[in-house]
Design an enzyme around this catalytic site. Structure first.
Site, short mmCIF file in Angstrom:
data_model
loop_
_atom_site.label_atom_id
_atom_site.label_comp_id
_atom_site.label_asym_id
_atom_site.label_seq_id
_atom_site.Cartn_x
_atom_site.Cartn_y
_atom_site.Cartn_z
N ARG A 46 0.84 -1.21 0.00
CA ARG A 46 0.00 0.00 0.00
C ARG A 46 0.88 1.26 0.00
NH1 ARG A 46 -1.49 1.95 4.60
NH2 ARG A 46 -2.18 -0.01 5.52
N LYS A 195 -7.34 5.96 -19.53
CA LYS A 195 -7.56 6.50 -20.86
C LYS A 195 -6.28 6.39 -21.70
CE LYS A 195 -11.38 7.27 -18.72
NZ LYS A 195 -11.67 8.52 -18.02
#
Ligand SMILES: *Cc1c(COP(=O)(O)O)cnc(C)c1O
Length: 379
Positions: A46, A195
């Site tokens: 993490r 994207k």
């Protein structure tokens, strides 16, 4: 290094054990210590992970930032950045920002005491007028989604700097290949790597790129504390995609220019929004701050001639889907799909109509794409 070289080489050859050319995936959740206080730079995924770090280096280099945090999604990046603020703070942003960002701001963060003004940022006077004593952030998205409005980045930065307001720019639509907001004075850049950076529609991810050390420290702290970091496997996929960013963007753009010109002349198309068209009102700023126009093309369909449903159904190569930036062409209705969460009033205020069609132009052959649009536009 030029940007094409950076995208292929930065952060990549990190394996000194077997000299693999490709960055290995380290799916390990934890890393052992040789003794208390001594490890090899990673302790828990993490907080940090070698595969994710490779991508972070790469994206930071592309944007010209001091560092980058790779997050699980683009919205995770937006969320983390909003934690630079405190209850009572005020944010100025565009009235036509990404629908999910709008939703987070207007429906979620208001309940935490953060206030927002959504204004037409094309006019810098609107930005100036919206600033209050408690304004702590200006959120820029340019070109905007879906109407490709252009915001003068340097102009906004000048206003913000005078009042020590933090500037953040969502650079998802153009990618660092066509626009680098940090070079224009912006403090933080965020991305939906879902994207263009990944470019293959097979991963969701995000990134925060920091313009200076102080923002980096706080940002990395927040990403770890909030638990929004991206997975090693996803980072590996995006690193694979980002290496072809330059050639993809070139083909995306060439196709988009051809399609925008075709649509502009079509009798069943009322209006075309594309920064690469001479008619686009933002030309002066476009030439100053962008090295390309991107590959999002939006238009108003004359639905009296061709219904939305029929147009979408007849298309062969343009899948009816949200999202953008992948190698395959996509088409969608912002009103009914990507931006519906804004609600009717905000949609209308931003200029989106029921006839608005947004196209994410892929890297297929331009002639095939235009032929497909031509047969669907016949109605
Ligand atoms: C998609 C997108 C986002 C959100 O990213 P996710 O990866 O879907 O969470 C934010 N900003 C823009 C401009 C986007 O296109």
């Amino acid at each position: 290094m030029k940007i094409r070289t950076k995208s292929v080489h930065t952060g990549v050859q990190i394996d000194k054990t077997f000299n693999s050319v490709i960055t290995p995936i380290y799916p390990s959740s934890t890393f052992y210590f040789d003794r208390i206080g001594k490890n090899k730079g990673y302790d828990y995924t993490r907080t940090g992970n070698p595969t994710r770090a490779a991508l972070e280096k790469n994206i930071a280099a592309l944007e010209g930032g001091v560092d980058c945090s790779v997050t699980a999604t683009g919205m995770a990046a937006v969320t983390a950045v909003m934690f630079y603020l405190k209850p009572g703070d005020h944010v100025v942003t565009g009235h036509d920002i990404y629908g999910g960002t709008y939703r987070l701001f207007d429906y979620v963060l208001r309940d935490f005491g953060i206030d927002f003004s959504f204004v037409d940022m094309r006019d810098l006077n609107n930005v100036k007028k919206a600033i209050r004593p408690n304004t702590k952030m200006i959120w820029i998205e340019t070109p905007s989604n879906p109407l490709l409005n252009i915001v003068d980045i340097k102009g906004v930065v000048a206003i913000a700097k005078k009042k020590k307001i933090l500037t953040v720019c969502d650079n998802t639509f153009l990618s660092p290949y066509f626009q680098r907001p940090l070079e224009l004075g912006v403090d933080i850049v965020i991305h939906s790597t879902t994207k263009y950076l990944n470019g293959h529609s097979d991963v969701v991810g995000g990134a925060i790129v920091y313009g200076n050390k102080k923002l980096q420290e706080k940002g990395r702290y927040l990403v770890n504390a909030l638990g929004v970091a991206g997975s090693p496997f996803d980072a590996w996929l995006v690193l694979r995609g980002v290496k072809t960013l330059a050639p993809r963007m070139e083909v995306h753009q060439a196709n988009a220019i051809a399609i925008a010109k075709f649509l502009e002349k079509h009798p069943n198309v009322k209006k075309v929004y594309y920064p690469g068209l001479k008619k686009h009102p933002g030309q002066g700023i476009i030439r100053k701050q962008m090295s390309g126009f991107g590959a999002m093309v939006t238009f108003e369909l004359n639905t009296k001639k061709v219904s939305l449903g029929r147009f979408f159904k007849k298309l062969k190569y343009f899948a009816l889907a949200e999202s953008l930036g992948g190698v395959e062409s996509l088409v969608e209705s912002p009103w009914y799909m990507s931006h519906s969460s804004m609600g009717e009033k905000a949609l209308k205020a931003s200029g989106i109509t029921k006839e608005t069609v947004r196209v994410s132009v892929g890297i297929e052959d331009a002639e095939d794409l235009i032929a497909d649009l031509a047969q669907a536009l016949k109605g």
